[in-house]
Enzyme design. Structure first.
Site, PDB file in Angstrom:
ATOM      1  N   THR A   1      25.246  -7.145  36.486  1.00 16.76           N
ATOM      2  CA  THR A   1      25.496  -7.743  38.243  1.00 16.76           C
ATOM      3  C   THR A   1      24.461  -8.726  39.307  1.00 16.76           C
ATOM      4  OG1 THR A   1      24.063  -5.471  38.169  1.00 16.76           O
ATOM      5  CG2 THR A   1      26.730  -5.171  38.917  1.00 16.76           C
TER       6      THR A   1
ATOM      7  N   SER B   1      17.532   2.821  37.505  1.00 15.10           N
ATOM      8  CA  SER B   1      17.586   1.812  37.898  1.00 15.10           C
ATOM      9  C   SER B   1      17.099   1.759  39.000  1.00 15.10           C
ATOM     10  CB  SER B   1      19.062   1.586  38.538  1.00 15.10           C
ATOM     11  OG  SER B   1      19.830   0.163  38.720  1.00 15.10           O
ATOM     12  N   ALA B   2      16.953   0.581  39.227  1.00 12.39           N
ATOM     13  CA  ALA B   2      15.956   0.212  40.920  1.00 12.39           C
ATOM     14  C   ALA B   2      16.742  -0.007  41.799  1.00 12.39           C
ATOM     15  CB  ALA B   2      15.616  -1.622  40.838  1.00 12.39           C
TER      16      ALA B   2
ATOM     17  N   ASP C   1      18.821   0.891  31.815  1.00  7.88           N
ATOM     18  CA  ASP C   1      18.675   0.278  33.269  1.00  7.88           C
ATOM     19  C   ASP C   1      20.092   0.376  33.438  1.00  7.88           C
ATOM     20  OD1 ASP C   1      17.749  -1.000  34.900  1.00  7.88           O
ATOM     21  OD2 ASP C   1      17.994  -3.045  33.878  1.00  7.88           O
ATOM     22  N   LEU C   2      20.465  -0.407  34.301  1.00  8.15           N
ATOM     23  CA  LEU C   2      21.593  -0.730  34.917  1.00  8.15           C
ATOM     24  C   LEU C   2      22.027  -2.093  34.893  1.00  8.15           C
ATOM     25  CD1 LEU C   2      24.861   0.266  36.075  1.00  8.15           C
ATOM     26  CD2 LEU C   2      24.158   0.205  37.723  1.00  8.15           C
ATOM     27  N   ASP C   3      21.704  -3.182  35.863  1.00  5.49           N
ATOM     28  CA  ASP C   3      21.535  -4.511  35.690  1.00  5.49           C
ATOM     29  C   ASP C   3      21.400  -4.775  34.377  1.00  5.49           C
ATOM     30  OD1 ASP C   3      22.750  -6.535  36.563  1.00  5.49           O
ATOM     31  OD2 ASP C   3      20.313  -7.523  37.573  1.00  5.49           O
TER      32      ASP C   3
ATOM     33  N   LYS D   1      15.471 -10.206  38.973  1.00  3.99           N
ATOM     34  CA  LYS D   1      16.065  -8.987  38.269  1.00  3.99           C
ATOM     35  C   LYS D   1      15.019  -7.365  38.281  1.00  3.99           C
ATOM     36  CE  LYS D   1      19.427 -11.229  35.223  1.00  3.99           C
ATOM     37  NZ  LYS D   1      19.316 -11.518  34.101  1.00  3.99           N
TER      38      LYS D   1
ATOM     39  N   GLU E   1      15.796  -2.064  28.934  1.00  2.00           N
ATOM     40  CA  GLU E   1      15.604  -2.757  29.467  1.00  2.00           C
ATOM     41  C   GLU E   1      15.492  -3.834  29.712  1.00  2.00           C
ATOM     42  OE1 GLU E   1      14.614  -3.458  32.729  1.00  2.00           O
ATOM     43  OE2 GLU E   1      14.373  -1.639  33.171  1.00  2.00           O
ATOM     44  N   ASP E   2      16.558  -4.892  30.440  1.00  2.00           N
ATOM     45  CA  ASP E   2      16.634  -6.426  30.382  1.00  2.00           C
ATOM     46  C   ASP E   2      15.655  -7.059  31.345  1.00  2.00           C
ATOM     47  OD1 ASP E   2      17.531  -5.595  33.097  1.00  2.00           O
ATOM     48  OD2 ASP E   2      18.232  -7.726  33.727  1.00  2.00           O
TER      49      ASP E   2
ATOM     50  N   LYS F   1       9.813  -0.839  39.654  1.00  2.00           N
ATOM     51  CA  LYS F   1       9.459  -0.965  38.009  1.00  2.00           C
ATOM     52  C   LYS F   1       8.504  -2.107  39.098  1.00  2.00           C
ATOM     53  CE  LYS F   1      13.608   0.281  36.351  1.00  2.00           C
ATOM     54  NZ  LYS F   1      14.996  -0.435  36.094  1.00  2.00           N
TER      55      LYS F   1
END
Ligand code: B16
Ligand code: MG
Length: 217
Positions: free
Chosen positions: A16, A113-114, A8-10, A44, A168-169, A144
Site C-alpha cells: 500500500t 500494523s500502524a 506487519d501490513l503495509d 514507511k 516487518e519491512d 513504532k
C-alpha cells in the site's frame, strides 16, 4: 509447541506504500512542497500524524492545528479511494502460502500494523479471517519503534513475547520487534534492515524448513 507469528501490513502483506505515496504527493504538491519516492521511504511504518509533521517540516511550512486535521482527513479520503480498488491480486508473493502453513501447524497468527485502515484493507484482499488477533493504529497509543503494537498482539494471542516472531519491512518496525524481545524478520533489503535477526527479499525466499525451525526453536 505454539509460537506467535505477527505480521506487519503495509510492505509485508500488501504494497500500500504506492497508494500512500500518491496521496501524500498530491497533498504536498498542493502545498507547494516537493515529495519524492525517497521521502516516501522514510514514512514507511510511521503514523499518519508523524508523516504529515515530517512533510511540513521538509517543506518548511507551518499551519494551524485545524488545517492540520483537515489535511490529514483529506489525505486519508484520497488514500481510501485507492484502497477501494484493491483485490486479492495485490497480496504479496507467497504470503497466503506462509499463512496457510502456519494455520496447519496450529500457530498463533496476528497482525501488527500502524495503519488505522488495516481492517478495511484486510477485508478488501480477503485475509481478514486468517488472523486470530488484529492490532492496528486504532488500538495503540505509541507508534513504532515503540513495541506497544507487538506487545498487545502477543497478549491477545496469549503467547509470551520471547515466543513471538515478527515480519516487518520498516526500520522502525524491526526496532519495535527487537524492543519487544521478539525474533525480528525483515522483509526487504539487508543493508536497510540490518538490525533484524534475519532478512529476506520476500516470502518466496522463506522455506518451509525455516518456518518449521522457528516453530520448534
Ligand atoms: P494510515 P504498516 C503504516 O502501515 C504505513 O507503512 C505508513 O506509511 C502509514 O503512514 C501508517 O501505516 C499509517 O497508515 O494513514 O492508514 O493510518 O506498515 O505499519 O502496516
Ligand atoms: Mg510496513
Amino acid at each position: 509447541n505454539k509460537k506467535g507469528f505477527i505480521f506487519d501490513l503495509d510492505g509485508v502483506i500488501v504494497d500500500t506504500a504506492k497508494y500512500h505515496f500518491l496521496a501524500w504527493k498530491k497533498l504536498a504538491n498542493d502545498l507547494g512542497i516537493d515529495f519524492t519516492e525517497d521521502q516516501n521511504e522514510q514514512l514507511k511504518g510511521v503514523s499518519r500524524v508523524k508523516s504529515l509533521e515530517k512533510i511540513l517540516n521538509w517543506g518548511g511550512v507551518s499551519i494551524s492545528e485545524e488545517e492540520f486535521l483537515q489535511l490529514m482527513d483529506k489525505k486519508n479520503t484520497d488514500y481510501l479511494s485507492y484502497i477501494e480498488t484493491m483485490t486479492e491480486d495485490e497480496i504479496l508473493v507467497d504470503v497466503p502460502k506462509v499463512l496457510n502453513l502456519l494455520k496447519v501447524e496450529n500457530q498463533g497468527l496476528a497482525l501488527g500494523s500502524a495503519s488505522k485502515n488495516a481492517r478495511t484493507i484486510l477485508k478488501k484482499v480477503e485475509l481478514f479471517d486468517k488472523f486470530d488477533s488484529i492490532v492496528d493504529g486504532t488500538n495503540v497509543t505509541k507508534a513504532k519503534p515503540d513495541p506497544e503494537v507487538f506487545i498487545i498482539a502477543a497478549e491477545n494471542l496469549e503467547i509470551a513475547p520471547e515466543k513471538c516472531i515478527v515480519f516487518e519491512d520498516s526500520i522502525a518496525g524491526i526496532q519495535a520487534a527487537n524492543a519487544a524481545n521478539m525474533i525480528s524478520i525483515g522483509i526487504g533489503q539487508k543493508d536497510v534492515l540490518s538490525e533484524a535477526d534475519y532478512v529476506f527479499k520476500d516470502f518466496s525466499e522463506i522455506s518451509e524448513e525455516f518456518i518449521t525451525q522457528l516453530i520448534n526453536k
